[in-house]
Design a protein around this motif. Structure first.
Motif, PDB file in Angstrom:
ATOM      1  N   ASP A   1      58.291  54.184  50.615  1.00 54.58           N
ATOM      2  CA  ASP A   1      57.492  54.426  49.415  1.00 54.58           C
ATOM      3  C   ASP A   1      58.417  54.479  48.204  1.00 54.58           C
ATOM      4  OD1 ASP A   1      54.429  55.565  48.950  1.00 54.58           O
ATOM      5  OD2 ASP A   1      55.818  56.206  47.386  1.00 54.58           O
ATOM      6  N   GLU A   2      57.877  54.112  47.052  1.00 50.21           N
ATOM      7  CA  GLU A   2      58.665  54.199  45.819  1.00 50.21           C
ATOM      8  C   GLU A   2      59.116  55.637  45.562  1.00 50.21           C
ATOM      9  OE1 GLU A   2      58.419  52.501  41.254  1.00 50.21           O
ATOM     10  OE2 GLU A   2      56.564  52.892  42.359  1.00 50.21           O
TER      11      GLU A   2
ATOM     12  N   ASP B   1      61.426  50.477  45.860  1.00 47.27           N
ATOM     13  CA  ASP B   1      60.485  49.748  45.014  1.00 47.27           C
ATOM     14  C   ASP B   1      60.059  48.508  45.786  1.00 47.27           C
ATOM     15  OD1 ASP B   1      59.248  48.094  43.170  1.00 47.27           O
ATOM     16  OD2 ASP B   1      60.694  48.457  41.578  1.00 47.27           O
TER      17      ASP B   1
ATOM     18  N   SER C   1      50.767  49.165  49.553  1.00 46.26           N
ATOM     19  CA  SER C   1      51.307  49.394  48.208  1.00 46.26           C
ATOM     20  C   SER C   1      50.544  48.661  47.118  1.00 46.26           C
ATOM     21  CB  SER C   1      52.775  48.969  48.164  1.00 46.26           C
ATOM     22  OG  SER C   1      52.905  47.581  48.403  1.00 46.26           O
TER      23      SER C   1
END
Length: 212
Positions: free
Chosen positions: A44-45, A70, A98
């Motif tokens: 995950d970012e 990212d 995402s």
């Protein structure tokens, strides 16, 4: 198309990465897959959110790990995938949530209108470039993208990838979820990345669950 989402218990040697797994449907999917017995790696970012989901997965008894990345950064995603593969040298499956965004309405902010589909398409391509070489070498792989109903570009990309990889043992699918059906969506995504999903579908336009 609607298909059964029944999945037998997975082996701890079956490694699944969940991209966008820090919150929401991504986190629920990671935990669901963990309860099935698979090893789960959360990307995950937000690295803190990814770690929190991984901790929740580990609490089910499953092996879990995480990394912040990212989804549009090729090198960052590749590093995360490489880290997940250290468990046993393979990534069997990857779930990408995402790119899911709700862009309903006639008056979105222009920046969001332009940026969101670009990110969704870029992420899908970056993820494929990161995992397909490993999957191709192994002769097996499962890739599932969660998409909004209006993401025709992403659905088109998924269908193209599915057709291209149809004879390699790798299936690529897109799922358009109904609103408010997190449990059902998590179960369907678990099916799409499981060995039970034995044919390339390309896209699924409906998911069994609560009405929208």
């Amino acid at each position: 198309m609607m298909i059964s989402a029944s999945v037998r218990r997975l082996s701890c040697d079956y490694v699944v990465a969940v991209v966008g797994g820090g919150t929401g449907i991504g986190a629920a999917t990671a935990e669901h897959i963990g309860r099935l017995g698979s090893s789960v790696f959360v990307i995950d970012e937000d690295a803190t959110a990814a770690a929190a989901t991984a901790a929740a997965v580990a609490s089910t008894g499953a092996r879990a790990g995480s990394a912040g990345a990212d989804v549009c950064d090729v090198d960052a995603v590749q590093r995360a995938v490489d880290k997940a593969a250290r468990w046993n040298g393979r990534i069997h499956a990857i779930v990408n949530v995402s790119g899911l965004q709700d862009r309903a309405g006639f008056d979105p902010a222009f920046d969001d209108f332009e940026r969101t589909p670009r990110i969704a398409l870029t992420a899908a391509l970056v993820i494929a470039q990161a995992v397909v070489p490993r999957m191709y070498k192994a002769g097996y792989g499962r890739i599932a993208h969660l998409v909004s109903a209006g993401d025709l570009g992403l659905i088109g990309l998924v269908r193209s990838q599915s057709k291209e990889l149809a004879t390699t043992g790798i299936s690529v699918n897109a799922l358009v979820p109904p609103r408010g059906a997190i449990v059902e969506v998590a179960a369907m995504l678990a099916y799409l990345i499981s060995p039970e999903c034995i044919w390339p579908i390309g896209a699924i336009d409906n998911c069994p669950g609560k009405p929208t």
